[in-house]
Design an enzyme around this catalytic site. Structure first.
Site, PDB file in Angstrom:
ATOM      1  N   SER A  15       0.855  -1.076  -0.108  1.00  0.00           N
ATOM      2  CA  SER A  15      -0.135   0.077  -0.177  1.00  0.00           C
ATOM      3  C   SER A  15       0.873   1.168   0.089  1.00  0.00           C
ATOM      4  O   SER A  15       1.455   1.466   0.845  1.00  0.00           O
ATOM      5  CB  SER A  15      -0.897   0.146   1.159  1.00  0.00           C
ATOM      6  OG  SER A  15      -1.253   1.479   1.383  1.00  0.00           O
ATOM      7  N   HIS A  40      -1.143  -1.372  -4.377  1.00  0.00           N
ATOM      8  CA  HIS A  40      -2.515  -0.816  -3.672  1.00  0.00           C
ATOM      9  C   HIS A  40      -2.549   0.448  -3.558  1.00  0.00           C
ATOM     10  O   HIS A  40      -1.587   1.140  -2.925  1.00  0.00           O
ATOM     11  CB  HIS A  40      -2.363  -1.821  -2.226  1.00  0.00           C
ATOM     12  CG  HIS A  40      -3.864  -1.740  -1.501  1.00  0.00           C
ATOM     13  ND1 HIS A  40      -4.972  -2.469  -1.690  1.00  0.00           N
ATOM     14  CD2 HIS A  40      -4.231  -0.789  -0.762  1.00  0.00           C
ATOM     15  CE1 HIS A  40      -5.873  -1.799  -1.194  1.00  0.00           C
ATOM     16  NE2 HIS A  40      -5.467  -1.134  -0.341  1.00  0.00           N
ATOM     17  N   ASP A  42      -4.814   3.625  -1.976  1.00  0.00           N
ATOM     18  CA  ASP A  42      -5.888   3.842  -1.229  1.00  0.00           C
ATOM     19  C   ASP A  42      -6.434   5.209  -1.330  1.00  0.00           C
ATOM     20  O   ASP A  42      -5.511   6.447  -1.236  1.00  0.00           O
ATOM     21  CB  ASP A  42      -5.157   3.757   0.337  1.00  0.00           C
ATOM     22  CG  ASP A  42      -5.027   2.286   0.881  1.00  0.00           C
ATOM     23  OD1 ASP A  42      -6.061   1.648   0.666  1.00  0.00           O
ATOM     24  OD2 ASP A  42      -3.923   1.977   1.158  1.00  0.00           O
ATOM     25  N   MET A  44      -9.006   8.069  -0.177  1.00  0.00           N
ATOM     26  CA  MET A  44      -9.744   8.451   0.861  1.00  0.00           C
ATOM     27  C   MET A  44     -10.442   9.798   0.880  1.00  0.00           C
ATOM     28  O   MET A  44      -9.753  10.698   0.266  1.00  0.00           O
ATOM     29  CB  MET A  44      -9.026   8.406   2.307  1.00  0.00           C
ATOM     30  CG  MET A  44      -8.435   6.956   2.488  1.00  0.00           C
ATOM     31  SD  MET A  44      -7.478   6.831   4.094  1.00  0.00           S
ATOM     32  CE  MET A  44      -6.686   5.387   4.068  1.00  0.00           C
ATOM     33  N   HIS A  73      -8.378   1.068  -4.182  1.00  0.00           N
ATOM     34  CA  HIS A  73      -9.136   0.583  -2.851  1.00  0.00           C
ATOM     35  C   HIS A  73     -10.103   2.050  -2.582  1.00  0.00           C
ATOM     36  O   HIS A  73      -9.363   2.890  -1.958  1.00  0.00           O
ATOM     37  CB  HIS A  73      -8.399   0.141  -1.719  1.00  0.00           C
ATOM     38  CG  HIS A  73      -8.953  -0.168  -0.328  1.00  0.00           C
ATOM     39  ND1 HIS A  73      -8.616   0.031   0.589  1.00  0.00           N
ATOM     40  CD2 HIS A  73     -10.507  -0.066  -0.213  1.00  0.00           C
ATOM     41  CE1 HIS A  73      -9.589  -0.450   1.638  1.00  0.00           C
ATOM     42  NE2 HIS A  73     -10.539  -0.137   1.234  1.00  0.00           N
ATOM     43  N   MET A  75     -12.229   4.374  -0.740  1.00  0.00           N
ATOM     44  CA  MET A  75     -12.628   4.616   0.618  1.00  0.00           C
ATOM     45  C   MET A  75     -13.681   6.092   0.493  1.00  0.00           C
ATOM     46  O   MET A  75     -13.124   6.919   0.959  1.00  0.00           O
ATOM     47  CB  MET A  75     -11.905   4.468   1.725  1.00  0.00           C
ATOM     48  CG  MET A  75     -11.312   3.277   2.107  1.00  0.00           C
ATOM     49  SD  MET A  75      -9.971   3.178   2.850  1.00  0.00           S
ATOM     50  CE  MET A  75      -8.443   3.153   1.586  1.00  0.00           C
ATOM     51  N   MET A 144     -11.173  -6.019   5.330  1.00  0.00           N
ATOM     52  CA  MET A 144     -10.549  -5.278   6.200  1.00  0.00           C
ATOM     53  C   MET A 144     -10.199  -5.815   7.485  1.00  0.00           C
ATOM     54  O   MET A 144     -11.048  -6.425   8.097  1.00  0.00           O
ATOM     55  CB  MET A 144     -11.359  -4.005   6.290  1.00  0.00           C
ATOM     56  CG  MET A 144     -11.769  -2.672   5.212  1.00  0.00           C
ATOM     57  SD  MET A 144     -10.067  -2.479   4.412  1.00  0.00           S
ATOM     58  CE  MET A 144      -9.074  -1.568   5.727  1.00  0.00           C
ATOM     59  N   PHE A 150      -6.507   4.734   8.194  1.00  0.00           N
ATOM     60  CA  PHE A 150      -5.445   5.021   8.313  1.00  0.00           C
ATOM     61  C   PHE A 150      -4.260   3.803   8.299  1.00  0.00           C
ATOM     62  O   PHE A 150      -4.812   2.550   8.484  1.00  0.00           O
ATOM     63  CB  PHE A 150      -5.019   5.571   9.915  1.00  0.00           C
ATOM     64  CG  PHE A 150      -5.991   6.615  10.056  1.00  0.00           C
ATOM     65  CD1 PHE A 150      -5.567   7.805  10.037  1.00  0.00           C
ATOM     66  CD2 PHE A 150      -7.158   6.497  10.587  1.00  0.00           C
ATOM     67  CE1 PHE A 150      -6.276   8.928   9.931  1.00  0.00           C
ATOM     68  CE2 PHE A 150      -7.988   7.579  10.937  1.00  0.00           C
ATOM     69  CZ  PHE A 150      -7.700   8.806  10.680  1.00  0.00           C
ATOM     70  N   ASP A 186      -6.424  -6.646   4.143  1.00  0.00           N
ATOM     71  CA  ASP A 186      -5.643  -5.191   4.208  1.00  0.00           C
ATOM     72  C   ASP A 186      -5.640  -4.748   5.518  1.00  0.00           C
ATOM     73  O   ASP A 186      -6.755  -4.466   6.156  1.00  0.00           O
ATOM     74  CB  ASP A 186      -6.602  -4.384   3.290  1.00  0.00           C
ATOM     75  CG  ASP A 186      -5.930  -3.122   3.119  1.00  0.00           C
ATOM     76  OD1 ASP A 186      -5.085  -2.715   3.640  1.00  0.00           O
ATOM     77  OD2 ASP A 186      -6.641  -2.112   2.367  1.00  0.00           O
ATOM     78  N   GLY A 188      -2.596  -4.008   8.961  1.00  0.00           N
ATOM     79  CA  GLY A 188      -1.740  -4.878  10.011  1.00  0.00           C
ATOM     80  C   GLY A 188      -1.269  -5.966   9.498  1.00  0.00           C
ATOM     81  O   GLY A 188      -0.860  -6.974  10.489  1.00  0.00           O
ATOM     82  N   SER A 209       2.838  -0.061   5.939  1.00  0.00           N
ATOM     83  CA  SER A 209       3.962   0.165   6.899  1.00  0.00           C
ATOM     84  C   SER A 209       4.822  -0.960   6.968  1.00  0.00           C
ATOM     85  O   SER A 209       6.092  -0.692   7.222  1.00  0.00           O
ATOM     86  CB  SER A 209       3.299   0.637   8.466  1.00  0.00           C
ATOM     87  OG  SER A 209       2.448  -0.402   8.903  1.00  0.00           O
TER      88      SER A 209
HETATM   89  C1  DX5 Z   1      -6.373   1.432   5.620  1.00  0.00           C
HETATM   90  C2  DX5 Z   1      -5.908   1.176   4.359  1.00  0.00           C
HETATM   91  C3  DX5 Z   1      -4.870   0.115   4.018  1.00  0.00           C
HETATM   92  C4  DX5 Z   1      -3.367   0.551   4.705  1.00  0.00           C
HETATM   93  C5  DX5 Z   1      -2.817  -0.582   5.187  1.00  0.00           C
HETATM   94  O1  DX5 Z   1      -7.544   2.457   5.368  1.00  0.00           O
HETATM   95  O2  DX5 Z   1      -6.956   0.500   3.577  1.00  0.00           O
HETATM   96  O3  DX5 Z   1      -4.291  -0.318   2.613  1.00  0.00           O
HETATM   97  O4  DX5 Z   1      -2.726   1.433   4.094  1.00  0.00           O
HETATM   98  O5  DX5 Z   1      -1.585  -0.107   5.941  1.00  0.00           O
HETATM   99  P1  DX5 Z   1      -0.844  -1.009   7.065  1.00  0.00           P
HETATM  100  O6  DX5 Z   1      -0.377  -2.154   6.295  1.00  0.00           O
HETATM  101  O7  DX5 Z   1       0.109  -0.038   7.561  1.00  0.00           O
HETATM  102  O8  DX5 Z   1      -1.951  -1.518   7.965  1.00  0.00           O
HETATM  103 ZN    ZN Z   2      -6.530  -0.311   1.649  1.00  0.00          ZN
END
Ligand code: DX5
Ligand code: ZN
Length: 236
Positions: A15, A40, A42, A44, A73, A75, A144, A150, A186, A188, A209
Site C-alpha cells: 500500500s 495497492h 488507497d 480516502m 481501494h 474509501m 479489512m 489509516f 488489508d 496490519g 507500513s
Molecule cells: C487502511 C488502508 C490500508 C493501509 C494498510 O484504510 O486501506 O491499505 O494503508 O496499511 P498497514 O499495512 O500499515 O496497516
Molecule cells: Zn487499502
C-alpha cells in the site's frame, strides 16, 4: 499441511499510503523491483473515512512507472463517479465498500464495463452475507483487518474467522462452476502474522507500513513469501 496448500499463488500488494509521497514514482518502481505483485492504492475522501489521500491524477502519474496491476481501494462515498476516472487513469482492479454505494450491483457492473476487475470491501463489522447475491459480479473480495482510514494499525484477529468463512463461500462458488475470486486482506499485515493469514485462506496481502516502513523492501517481501511458503508446505 494446511488447507492453504490448495490456494492460488500468493500476491503481495504494497500500500503506497505509507510510501514517501514526495518520491512516489521512485517508490513504486523500487517496490516492484523488490518483488511486489500489485500496487495497492488507497483513496480516502474525508467523508466515508476521516482522512484524505490521493485521486485519479496520482494514479495516472504513477501508471507509466510500473507494469504490475494497480489495485484501487475506494474509501469514498458516493462511489460511481470515480469509477470511470480511475479506469481512465490506468487502474486494473477497483474495490469499494458496499455501505458507500446505493446500488452495489450496479457499481460492480460499472467497474467491469470499464474493463477493470471488480471487488467489494468488507469492514471488520460487516458480514460476508453481503457477498452472497453478487458472487458472479466479483473478481476480488477484500477483507479489512483494521478499520479503514489509516495505515499502521494492528491486525484485528477476528478477521481470521471471516477469512475462513469467505474462503469457503468462494470454494463453493467455484465448485458450482463460478469464476475464480481473489481473497485479499488489508490492514496490519506483517511478516510475523502473514503465515496465519495465509492459513486462514487469503491469497492477496496488502501491506503498507510493514514494507515502506523498512529500508529494505525486498528483504521484507522475501520474508513474507517465506512465511507464506511455510503455511503452504507445512513446517514444525
Ligand atoms: C487502511 C488502508 C490500508 C493501509 C494498510 O484504510 O486501506 O491499505 O494503508 O496499511 P498497514 O499495512 O500499515 O496497516
Ligand atoms: Zn487499502
Amino acid at each position: 499441511m494446511s488447507d492453504s496448500a490448495a490456494l492460488s499463488p500468493a500476491r503481495i500488494a504494497p500500500s503506497i499510503l505509507s510510501a514517501d509521497f514526495a518520491r512516489l514514482g521512485e517508490e513504486v518502481r523500487n517496490v516492484v523491483a523488490a518483488g511486489a505483485d500489485w500496487i495497492h492504492f488507497d483513496v480516502m475522501d474525508n467523508h466515508y473515512v476521516p482522512n484524505l489521500t490521493i485521486g485519479p491524477l496520482v494514479c495516472e502519474a504513477i501508471r507509466p512507472h510500473v507494469d504490475v496491476p494497480i489495485d484501487v481501494h475506494l474509501m469514498v462515498e458516493p462511489v460511481d463517479a470515480l469509477i470511470p476516472s480511475f479506469a481512465k487513469a490506468g487502474a486494473n482492479v477497483i474495490t469499494f465498500h458496499p455501505e458507500a454505494s446505493r446500488h452495489v450491483d450496479r457499481s460492480l457492473a460499472l467497474i467491469r464495463d470499464h474493463g477493470c476487475k471488480a471487488g467489494l470491501v468488507l469492514n471488520p463489522a460487516s458480514s460476508p452475507d453481503l457477498l452472497t447475491h453478487v458472487m458472479d459480479r466479483l473478481d476480488v473480495v477484500l477483507l479489512m483487518s483494521v478499520n479503514p482510514g489509516f495505515g499502521g494499525q494492528s491486525f484485528i484477529p477476528q478477521t481470521l474467522i471471516k477469512l475462513r468463512q469467505v474462503r469457503a463461500l468462494i470454494a463453493r462458488h467455484v465448485a458450482g462452476g463460478g469464476q475464480p475470486i481473489a481473497l485479499e486482506v488489508d490492514g496490519g499485515v506483517k511478516a510475523d502474522n502473514i503465515r496465519q493469514i495465509r492459513e486462514a485462506g487469503a491469497d492477496t496481502f496488502v501491506a503498507g507500513s510493514a514494507i515502506f516502513g523498512k529500508p529494505d523492501y525486498a528483504a521484507v517481501i522475501r520474508e513474507m513469501r517465506a512465511q507464506i511458503a511455510l503455511a503452504d508446505h507445512g513446517a514444525a
